[in-house]
Design a protein around this motif. Structure first.
Motif, PDB file in Angstrom:
ATOM      1  N   ASN A 238      52.852  51.967  51.331  1.00 32.73           N
ATOM      2  CA  ASN A 238      52.597  52.959  52.382  1.00 32.73           C
ATOM      3  C   ASN A 238      52.289  52.203  53.671  1.00 32.73           C
ATOM      4  O   ASN A 238      52.686  51.054  53.831  1.00 32.73           O
ATOM      5  N   ASP A 239      51.598  52.839  54.562  1.00 32.98           N
ATOM      6  CA  ASP A 239      51.336  52.193  55.847  1.00 32.98           C
ATOM      7  C   ASP A 239      50.277  51.096  55.757  1.00 32.98           C
ATOM      8  O   ASP A 239      50.133  50.282  56.673  1.00 32.98           O
ATOM      9  N   GLY A 240      49.511  51.086  54.668  1.00 39.11           N
ATOM     10  CA  GLY A 240      48.442  50.112  54.529  1.00 39.11           C
ATOM     11  C   GLY A 240      48.946  48.764  54.039  1.00 39.11           C
ATOM     12  O   GLY A 240      50.006  48.661  53.428  1.00 39.11           O
ATOM     13  N   PRO A 241      48.179  47.697  54.291  1.00 35.81           N
ATOM     14  CA  PRO A 241      48.577  46.367  53.829  1.00 35.81           C
ATOM     15  C   PRO A 241      48.373  46.233  52.325  1.00 35.81           C
ATOM     16  O   PRO A 241      47.525  46.915  51.745  1.00 35.81           O
ATOM     17  N   PRO A 242      49.134  45.349  51.663  1.00 32.88           N
ATOM     18  CA  PRO A 242      48.921  45.134  50.228  1.00 32.88           C
ATOM     19  C   PRO A 242      47.597  44.420  49.980  1.00 32.88           C
ATOM     20  O   PRO A 242      47.066  43.737  50.872  1.00 32.88           O
ATOM     21  N   THR A 243      47.058  44.578  48.781  1.00 31.53           N
ATOM     22  CA  THR A 243      45.822  43.891  48.407  1.00 31.53           C
ATOM     23  C   THR A 243      46.163  42.778  47.412  1.00 31.53           C
ATOM     24  O   THR A 243      47.199  42.820  46.761  1.00 31.53           O
ATOM     25  N   PHE A 244      45.256  41.803  47.304  1.00 32.54           N
ATOM     26  CA  PHE A 244      45.506  40.707  46.373  1.00 32.54           C
ATOM     27  C   PHE A 244      44.193  40.221  45.776  1.00 32.54           C
ATOM     28  O   PHE A 244      43.117  40.425  46.333  1.00 32.54           O
ATOM     29  N   TYR A 245      44.293  39.582  44.601  1.00 29.24           N
ATOM     30  CA  TYR A 245      43.194  38.877  43.951  1.00 29.24           C
ATOM     31  C   TYR A 245      43.633  37.437  43.722  1.00 29.24           C
ATOM     32  O   TYR A 245      44.785  37.177  43.339  1.00 29.24           O
ATOM     33  N   THR A 246      42.717  36.529  43.932  1.00 30.26           N
ATOM     34  CA  THR A 246      42.967  35.149  43.550  1.00 30.26           C
ATOM     35  C   THR A 246      42.720  34.991  42.046  1.00 30.26           C
ATOM     36  O   THR A 246      42.170  35.883  41.397  1.00 30.26           O
ATOM     37  N   TYR A 247      43.113  33.837  41.525  1.00 29.32           N
ATOM     38  CA  TYR A 247      42.855  33.578  40.107  1.00 29.32           C
ATOM     39  C   TYR A 247      41.365  33.632  39.806  1.00 29.32           C
ATOM     40  O   TYR A 247      40.945  34.132  38.750  1.00 29.32           O
ATOM     41  N   ALA A 248      40.544  33.129  40.727  1.00 25.50           N
ATOM     42  CA  ALA A 248      39.093  33.139  40.510  1.00 25.50           C
ATOM     43  C   ALA A 248      38.574  34.562  40.397  1.00 25.50           C
ATOM     44  O   ALA A 248      37.722  34.864  39.545  1.00 25.50           O
ATOM     45  N   THR A 249      39.084  35.467  41.254  1.00 21.31           N
ATOM     46  CA  THR A 249      38.640  36.867  41.220  1.00 21.31           C
ATOM     47  C   THR A 249      39.092  37.551  39.944  1.00 21.31           C
ATOM     48  O   THR A 249      38.345  38.305  39.322  1.00 21.31           O
ATOM     49  N   VAL A 250      40.327  37.292  39.530  1.00 21.74           N
ATOM     50  CA  VAL A 250      40.842  37.889  38.292  1.00 21.74           C
ATOM     51  C   VAL A 250      39.978  37.490  37.106  1.00 21.74           C
ATOM     52  O   VAL A 250      39.578  38.320  36.279  1.00 21.74           O
ATOM     53  N   ILE A 251      39.669  36.198  37.001  1.00 16.58           N
ATOM     54  CA  ILE A 251      38.858  35.700  35.884  1.00 16.58           C
ATOM     55  C   ILE A 251      37.445  36.265  35.961  1.00 16.58           C
ATOM     56  O   ILE A 251      36.844  36.633  34.935  1.00 16.58           O
ATOM     57  N   LYS A 252      36.878  36.360  37.171  1.00 13.89           N
ATOM     58  CA  LYS A 252      35.520  36.895  37.341  1.00 13.89           C
ATOM     59  C   LYS A 252      35.437  38.333  36.853  1.00 13.89           C
ATOM     60  O   LYS A 252      34.537  38.710  36.084  1.00 13.89           O
ATOM     61  N   HIS A 253      36.365  39.170  37.280  1.00 16.81           N
ATOM     62  CA  HIS A 253      36.365  40.579  36.854  1.00 16.81           C
ATOM     63  C   HIS A 253      36.643  40.702  35.352  1.00 16.81           C
ATOM     64  O   HIS A 253      36.074  41.567  34.676  1.00 16.81           O
ATOM     65  N   ALA A 254      37.505  39.853  34.850  1.00 15.71           N
ATOM     66  CA  ALA A 254      37.800  39.888  33.415  1.00 15.71           C
ATOM     67  C   ALA A 254      36.553  39.552  32.607  1.00 15.71           C
ATOM     68  O   ALA A 254      36.271  40.186  31.581  1.00 15.71           O
ATOM     69  N   MET A 255      35.790  38.550  33.067  1.00 13.95           N
ATOM     70  CA  MET A 255      34.586  38.159  32.341  1.00 13.95           C
ATOM     71  C   MET A 255      33.545  39.275  32.372  1.00 13.95           C
ATOM     72  O   MET A 255      32.832  39.508  31.378  1.00 13.95           O
TER      73      MET A 255
END
Length: 1116
Positions: free
Chosen positions: A26-43
């Motif tokens: 849409n008109d908004g920018p895409p969002t992203f997670y780094t590997y560190a963020t992915v692992i943090k949320h997974a934990m």
């Protein structure tokens, strides 16, 4: 080595790199997670699950969500417990998901917070009282309750449904599922045990297109070799961007996710809706995110269209390094040459595999020289070599190995083993049957097609995929698919490229195929329909051809009465889904008795008018109440009037003017009985009542009078006694749903708190108080009459298809009296002004006036056709207004036993019920011809009329400002009392439900639609909320008031699948639900704590509603 171990290794090396992109396009920018963020949320999720899940045994967690930025973290969080994730598609049919959850023996489900309402509504009965939320990553954990008999029966019904269509051939080799897996002998020795802790990675189910869906449990040891080998083949680096093209329920999604996340690369995720939009998807993939690796089905690639494939996907300057196609037959090489730019450097791969040995088994890279201009393209593409750890065998019908020639492919390997359905131990080296046939030539394997696609035509065997491959090779064909329609006709569906000439196309196919491979018909379509896995949807193609067949028949001119009769029988069977029934149709067959309903009658009506090319006045009424022979004769009078005169018609319907000698005539009691009466849609009617016989609570305005209804009592459990009496039953069946205060979700869930506190839990419960057996379907809605006499209990009056009219004690369910009328009863009863009589219409064309105390007949009035309309009483004059299928509305003086006036409504039969307005003094009536009339109740003169163009099954309902009515065109219409149309509100399905308007709310309008939604809009036509049920909503909702701490106004509604819904009338959130064991076309009526409704399982139900309060201590 496990999948999450591999990701952890990559994350330790690339912690700052972008791991996940999510683009909503849409008109908004895409969002992203780094590997560190992915692992943090997974934990965080892992710790949460380890705390709240029972660590004993295997941990298998359902994941009910849509693609989003958190998806990889959610999957890793489950894997690290250690556990296996089980994706559940929110868009899948609830019954299929329920079957999967039950077969998988899931104890826990993680639900995306935005999907909680949808999940709980779709899977009522699966939920335990325990639920916990981890707000930071947007999930709620539900513990499943699988002890419910109703839920288990529902899941069993899914299995039965699939097995009913499964064709088994005892001569076929083996089975995909081994019920005797312990007896399978292999040379490898050893076995795989699903009970080993940590062994499973994920659980999926097959599509069920060739039989009952199979549950597939996949160990890490089965899928990890796939990831490792394909990473090497595709030469994946940290600079690659992969696209999550597959849904989670399709195992190639595992390959896409973990090839990226175990390499330090990025994975791009977009909403499901974007995948269906070729331009938006190609822009996101190749212009914005520069995707380098794409794995997809051939059909999904074709969805882009030739222009986008040539200009973007396979252009000279595309970002795409790797394009790997699998899941379907690989496109022919000639097509690739037309797609691929001569300077394009994309590597093209053909992948092959089955879900039962997840995921891919073989891989073949198309040599670059194939795409040169002078290279031959008339040879098939091989399946390629087995992937790491995979064994591929080709066997003939006797089970012997095939080194050259044709046979069926089997897949397995020492570690490439999955567990199917209830398998616990599988011998290592087990080979799974694929159902796919191949040809072995010079040590290469070439795909021939599924065994399901082998047909016998003109005495010779033929694989229909040969036709598809031949058609794909034609320059005028963009995409195509083939079906063997009803095992009789070979149909080729083509998405044309430019101007396709059918005759020339068929001539080209004749040059390439044997005569028994030429299609019977070629059907041009705009795009190929897809399943959720991106494959061609064969069932949808068959529907397209069925519609095409009907359209062609409609376009042809009828030659005479004989052809009309033949076509009419075909349409009858088509609409009623009886085309597979080779038996003839009896001339006496009645549409509604042959499996039809109002909606199918409309379809039949439309098909006939398209067939004959003109409107047929009065046709719908005849379809609804007469035999197919009479429908035929009615059409004949319009289309071939000369031929109709030659027909000897001695089967006319005669009116039933029965003289009731044995019952005599009764005198009217001179005094009035104080009472209050309630009918569907909050129609309250009272005469001379006093407050002494009611509990003061909610106030409802009817005309100029103020009525009070007992409240829905708080913290009171109704006493349910066991008794067995003739004609009615009592039972104890409770369903409880947890509901928290200060929540906006449909069913709120507990929060994880930072400190101990007390939470008050309010529970809305529905319990069957009694049910009364009427011996046939109950489509009529109940009438509840509450007398002011202390010695008289409240009564429920309702009729049935069994011809029986019953008066039932509201409290006990005891049948006070039963009266058999002359035919079926679908009309809902009303009470006379004096309270001494009940008035009800009947299929025999009579309006019956019955004595309310004992059911004795006081008077009958004969119309000229079926009476399905429900009567309404004028409280000022006592006149009774009622419609008939004879196209008239009648004003009856039941005390003088005479008709005051009758009005021909011009626009067809009067199916719906009249509506009376006090100010102004109008009576409104609607017809199946699409006409809404305002009539003077005293004189019977028309005041105004409005033609809506489509049949009106809905009954009008009004307040002091306006009158509303639903229409089968999908709209709710609103008029002023002067006849000016103020607004119309559109739904996505026909509206048979009548609107409910009550002063309990601020003049909102509530109604249901066949699109499965219950709607609430204001009297300006603005949508306030809508609630999705599990089936069409035919009945009219009913408003009532709860006497809990907030004095909530609640809405009772029913869907045709038997679900009873209690909603918050202000917000549209669900407060509770129950399921009756039959379809429901009746409308609910609520008095105090009791909800009464009819059901097509022959019973009238009375459900007790109550709220209980309890305190629970919660700690963290």
């Amino acid at each position: 080595m496990t999948l999450h171990d591999m990701v952890a290794q990559a994350a330790s090396l690339h912690s700052g790199r972008k791991a996940v992109w999510f683009d909503e396009c849409n008109d908004g920018p895409p969002t992203f997670y780094t590997y560190a963020t992915v692992i943090k949320h997974a934990m965080e999720l892992t710790v949460f699950l380890q705390k709240y899940c029972d660590p004993q045994g295997r941990c298998e967690v359902g994941l009910y969500c849509c693609p989003g930025i958190n998806l990889p973290s959610w999957i890793l969080g489950i894997l690290q417990v250690p556990g296996a994730y089980c994706p559940i598609d929110p868009d899948a049919p609830p019954l299929l998901s329920a079957y999967f959850m039950r077969k998988s023996n899931l104890q826990y489900i993680l639900v995306e917070n935005d999907k909680i309402k949808q999940f709980q509504t779709s899977h009522v009965g699966w939920l335990s009282h325990n639920s916990s939320t981890i707000e930071h990553i947007g999930l709620t954990l539900f513990q499943m309750n699988q002890s419910s008999t109703d839920v288990n029966l529902q899941a069993d019904n899914v299995k039965n449904k699939f097995e009913a269509f499964k064709v088994m051939d005892n001569s076929q080799l083996g089975n995909t599922v081994y019920p005797e897996h312990l007896k399978i002998k292999t040379s490898e020795g050893g076995h795989k045990d699903v009970g080993k802790k940590c062994s499973l990675a994920y659980i999926l189910h097959t599509s069920g297109t060739t039989g009952t869906p199979k549950v597939v449990r996949v160990p890490h040891t089965c899928i990890v070799p796939n990831i490792q080998h394909l990473k090497s083949i595709f030469e994946i680096t940290q600079d690659d961007v992969l696209f999550l093209a597959s849904p989670l329920t399709f195992d190639p999604s595992v390959v896409e996710l973990f090839i990226a996340l175990t390499s330090g690369a990025s994975i791009l995720i977009v909403p499901n809706a974007i995948k269906m939009m070729p331009v938006e998807l190609s822009t996101a993939l190749f212009s914005h995110h520069h995707v380098t690796v794409l794995q997809a089905t051939p059909t999904l690639l074709r969805r882009f269209g030739t222009h986008i494939i040539k200009s973007t996907v396979l252009s000279a300057n595309t970002s795409l390094r790797v394009l790997a196609l699998g899941g379907e037959a690989f496109p022919v090489l000639n097509l690739w040459k037309s797609w691929k730019h001569k300077e394009n450097k994309t590597s093209i791969f053909n992948l092959y595999g089955i879900t039962e040995v997840s995921s891919w088994a073989t891989c073949y890279r198309i040599p670059e020289e194939v795409f040169s201009a002078d290279f031959r393209t008339d040879f098939p593409v091989p399946l390629g070599s087995p992937l790491l750890g995979t064994t591929v065998e080709i066997r003939d019908a006797n089970g012997s190995a095939v080194l050259e020639g044709e046979g069926q492919i089997f897949i397995g390997g020492k570690e490439r083993i999955c567990f199917l359905d209830d398998e616990i131990i599988v011998p290592q080296g087990t080979m799974r049957e694929t159902g796919d046939f191949v040809r072995v030539q010079n040590a290469e394997i070439f795909f021939l097609g599924r065994k399901d696609n082998q047909i016998k035509r003109h005495g010779k065997r033929f694989n229909i995929e040969c036709l598809q491959q031949a058609a794909e090779d034609l320059c005028q064909v963009e995409a195509c698919a083939v079906t063997w329609y009803q095992q009789e006709k070979l149909i080729l569906f083509v998405v044309p490229r430019g101007d396709l000439k059918e005759r020339e196309t068929l001539q080209e196919l004749q040059e390439r195929l044997p005569t028994h491979g030429i299609p019977d018909e070629l059907v041009q379509i705009k795009t190929l329909p897809l399943t959720s896995h991106g494959k061609v949807d064969i069932s949808e193609l068959n529907k397209i051809y069925h519609y095409h067949l009907n359209s062609r028949r409609r376009d042809s001119k009828l030659s005479g009465a004989e052809e009309l009769w033949e076509r009419l029988q075909y349409l009858w069977k088509s609409v009623l889904d009886l085309l597979d029934d080779s038996s003839g149709i009896s001339k006496d067959a009645v549409f509604l008795y042959s499996g039809g309903d109002s909606l199918k009658a409309l379809q039949f009506y439309d098909e006939i008018e398209m067939l004959v090319g003109r409107g047929v006045p009065g046709l719908l009424e005849v379809i609804l109440s007469r035999s197919i022979e009479e429908v035929y004769k009615h059409i004949l009078k319009t289309v071939f009037p000369d031929e109709d005169q030659l027909i000897n018609d001695d089967s006319e319907i005669h009116r039933k003017y029965a003289k009731l000698q044995s019952e005599g005539y009764l005198k009217v009691a001179p005094g009035l009985i104080s009472f209050i009466a309630l009918r569907r849609g909050n129609h309250f009617f009272s005469m001379d009542f006093t407050s002494s016989f009611m509990q003061p609570s909610s106030t409802v305005q009817v005309g100029g009078e103020s009525l009070q209804q007992p409240s829905f009592l708080n913290a009171v459990t109704p006493s349910i006694t066991k008794s067995h009496m003739q004609g009615h039953e009592k039972e104890n069946r409770t369903l409880t749903i947890t509901n928290k205060e200060n929540k906006t979700d449909c069913y709120s869930v507990q929060q994880i708190c930072a400190e101990c506190n007390y939470v008050t839990t309010a529970e809305l419960a529905l319990r069957t108080r009694w049910k009364s057996n009427t011996r046939k379907c109950v489509d009529a809605s109940p009438l509840i009459v509450i007398s002011s006499k202390d010695e008289e209990s409240a009564s429920v009056f309702v009729g049935s298809h069994s011809h029986a009219m019953q008066a039932i004690d509201l409290d006990t369910g005891e049948v006070k009296w039963e009266k058999n009328l002359g035919d079926r009863i679908e009309s809902s009863a009303c009470v006379s002004k004096c309270g001494n009589f009940i008035v009800v219409g009947c299929y025999d064309g009579l309006v019956y006036v019955l004595q309310s105390t004992d059911g004795e007949t006081y008077w009958t009035f004969a119309t000229e056709d079926t009476v399905k309309s429900s009567a309404v009483v004028d409280p000022s004059s006592g006149l009774v207004y009622i419609g008939s299928h004879d196209q008239h509305m009648y004003a009856l003086d039941i005390y003088e036993k005479m008709c005051i006036w009758k009005l021909h409504c011009e626009g067809g039969a009067v199916f719906s019920s009249p509506c009376l307005s006090t100010f102004p003094h109008h009576v409104y009536v609607a017809t199946l011809g699409g006409l809404l009339l305002a009539v003077n109740p005293v004189t019977g003169n028309k005041i105004w009329r409005s033609f809506l163009g489509k049949p009106l099954f809905s009954s009008p309902h009004c307040n002091e400002k306006c009158v509303c009515i639903g229409c089968v065109d999908g709209n709710l219409y609103c008029y002023t009392h002067c006849g000016e149309k103020v607004w119309q509100f559109s739904t996505n399905g026909p509206v048979f439900s009548s609107p409910c308007i009550s002063s309990l709310t601020k003049q909102e309008v509530f109604f249901g639609s066949h699109d499965h939604f219950i709607y609430c809009c204001n009297t300006e036509g603005d949508l306030l909320w809508k609630f999705k049920t599990t089936s069409s909503v035919y009945g009219t909702p009913f408003l009532f008031q709860s006497n809990d701490s907030k004095n909530k106004v609640l809405l009772a509604a029913v869907s045709t699948d038997g679900k009873v819904w209690i909603l918050n009338a202000r917000s549209g959130t669900a407060e509770g639900t129950d399921t009756l064991s039959g379809e429901v076309f009746s409308s609910p009526v609520v008095w105090g704590t009791k909800l009464v409704v009819g059901c097509r399982n022959d019973y009238v139900y009375c459900l007790d509603l109550y709220i209980t309060g309890k305190k629970e201590q919660e700690g963290c």
